[in-house]
Write a protein that holds these residues in place. Sequence first.
Motif, PDB file in Angstrom:
ATOM      1  N   VAL A 177     -21.832  82.414  84.432  1.00  0.00           N
ATOM      2  CA  VAL A 177     -21.443  82.558  83.083  1.00  0.00           C
ATOM      3  C   VAL A 177     -21.785  83.793  83.284  1.00  0.00           C
ATOM      4  O   VAL A 177     -20.791  84.874  82.512  1.00  0.00           O
ATOM      5  CB  VAL A 177     -21.483  82.167  81.796  1.00  0.00           C
ATOM      6  N   MET A 178     -23.555  84.448  83.043  1.00  0.00           N
ATOM      7  CA  MET A 178     -23.693  86.008  82.937  1.00  0.00           C
ATOM      8  C   MET A 178     -22.895  86.748  83.807  1.00  0.00           C
ATOM      9  O   MET A 178     -22.962  87.962  83.327  1.00  0.00           O
ATOM     10  CB  MET A 178     -25.228  85.677  82.767  1.00  0.00           C
ATOM     11  N   HIS A 179     -22.800  86.248  85.097  1.00  0.00           N
ATOM     12  CA  HIS A 179     -22.636  87.175  86.199  1.00  0.00           C
ATOM     13  C   HIS A 179     -21.217  87.430  85.687  1.00  0.00           C
ATOM     14  O   HIS A 179     -20.366  88.915  85.429  1.00  0.00           O
ATOM     15  CB  HIS A 179     -22.252  86.285  87.448  1.00  0.00           C
ATOM     16  N   GLU A 180     -20.157  86.279  85.267  1.00  0.00           N
ATOM     17  CA  GLU A 180     -18.506  86.408  84.474  1.00  0.00           C
ATOM     18  C   GLU A 180     -18.342  87.637  83.673  1.00  0.00           C
ATOM     19  O   GLU A 180     -17.913  88.637  83.903  1.00  0.00           O
ATOM     20  CB  GLU A 180     -18.339  85.185  84.153  1.00  0.00           C
ATOM     21  N   ALA A 181     -20.028  87.685  83.354  1.00  0.00           N
ATOM     22  CA  ALA A 181     -19.773  88.507  81.401  1.00  0.00           C
ATOM     23  C   ALA A 181     -20.402  89.643  81.493  1.00  0.00           C
ATOM     24  O   ALA A 181     -19.305  90.721  81.325  1.00  0.00           O
ATOM     25  CB  ALA A 181     -20.786  88.060  80.206  1.00  0.00           C
ATOM     26  N   VAL A 182     -20.858  90.311  82.657  1.00  0.00           N
ATOM     27  CA  VAL A 182     -21.144  91.461  83.222  1.00  0.00           C
ATOM     28  C   VAL A 182     -20.441  91.822  84.123  1.00  0.00           C
ATOM     29  O   VAL A 182     -19.419  93.650  83.909  1.00  0.00           O
ATOM     30  CB  VAL A 182     -22.405  91.458  84.210  1.00  0.00           C
ATOM     31  N   VAL A 183     -18.823  91.555  84.574  1.00  0.00           N
ATOM     32  CA  VAL A 183     -18.131  91.802  85.399  1.00  0.00           C
ATOM     33  C   VAL A 183     -16.995  92.301  84.717  1.00  0.00           C
ATOM     34  O   VAL A 183     -16.315  93.087  84.712  1.00  0.00           O
ATOM     35  CB  VAL A 183     -17.900  90.834  86.251  1.00  0.00           C
ATOM     36  N   THR A 184     -16.584  91.282  83.312  1.00  0.00           N
ATOM     37  CA  THR A 184     -15.892  91.339  82.971  1.00  0.00           C
ATOM     38  C   THR A 184     -16.375  92.368  81.331  1.00  0.00           C
ATOM     39  O   THR A 184     -15.012  92.999  80.932  1.00  0.00           O
ATOM     40  CB  THR A 184     -16.041  90.004  81.394  1.00  0.00           C
ATOM     41  N   SER A 185     -17.488  92.433  81.456  1.00  0.00           N
ATOM     42  CA  SER A 185     -17.659  94.005  80.584  1.00  0.00           C
ATOM     43  C   SER A 185     -17.608  95.349  81.568  1.00  0.00           C
ATOM     44  O   SER A 185     -16.860  96.183  80.622  1.00  0.00           O
ATOM     45  CB  SER A 185     -19.261  93.937  80.316  1.00  0.00           C
TER      46      SER A 185
END
Length: 410
Positions: A177-185
Amino acid sequence: MNQTSSNQRHFTRPVMIGHIQVGGQAPVMVQSMTNTDTTDIDATVKQVTELAKAGSELVRITVNSAEAAAAVSLIREQLDKQDCLVPLIGDFHFNGHKLLSDYPGCARALAKYRINPGNVGKGSKRDEQFARMIDIACQNDKPVRIGVNWGSLDQALLARIMDENAKRPEPKIPTAVMHEAVVTSALESAAEAEQLGLAADKIILSCKMSGVQDLIAVYQDLATKSKYPLHLGLTEAGMGSKGIVASTAALAVLLQQGIGDTIRISLTPEPGGSRTQEVVVAQEILQSMGLRAFTPQVVACPGCGRTSSTYFQQLAKDIQSYLREQMPTWRSQFPGVESMNVAVMGCVVNGPGESKHANIGISLPGTGEHPVAPVYVDGQKDVTLKGDNIAAEFQQIVEDYVRSHYGTGY
């Protein structure tokens, strides 16, 4: 210098940062950052010059106050007077919109702006302040690095991603989830910047993590979802061997996969240590992987019971230092010299063989061996050195080889 590895680069759009191209067919560029107080103009100019001389092709400086913003144009002027043309990147957090607005000279002097979408503003102010920085970039025709950092991730975005994940039939684990959030940002901020008028070829992305596996996973994902050039770096890598090993472990995997257009090694300097170490490590990673050539390489054996003398170790160290010190001059006078290989070996086991494989090699005597040192040039035995002046004589052989084999006269 051209890319020399056979691996396929991840295709990215070329972006011009001053006179430096990043992405496209350009080689992976080395970047560094000052740790001086930017308001101390003389100290900052001195360190930028040192970093550029060491081989940093882009240098980032902190712009965190009105005084720092006012100093930027003066720093640029002094660098130009010294013929140090390295592009300066402004590192902005929290108040970049105000500093760029209030100090147009700063906005013009910088070659690129770094924006952290996690702290450009909170709530309703976030979009307004982000838009202001993008507008100034457009006005000044400057590229922007949208630099996400997992330690300062937009909490509202993270909460949104977590809520979306909770509704999935099979929710991802927290790390994913953290990885997804960083990429999404990064991707959403880039899309927003384009909607505000910033051209796609003015955008660079980065997603800094402090864990090796986290960094690899995030950039592998990011590389499949965008064509923006990517800046690589393990944030807060650490000090000494830990920082070097961790950065190398992460970046080598990504670079081998063709991911990455600029790199920085974020080492914590030893007390009193030189900031240029991070530049040297970045260069050595790229050169060891066959991606760039920066300085002649020295092959030296590790030593064993056959090499009780430390003479070969000292000679290897001296030759390596000598070659690096000469490169600022040799780079322009003797193009191609950066690909030269020198071998300094300590006994007869591998000494002659390694020496023959190098452009120039010396096989020093090991314990109990005859006290002579054969020197090989391009695979052929050239001369045998002996006595107390072996180091000086070998250095002269290296210098003579450079002058006779590289440059326009060869």
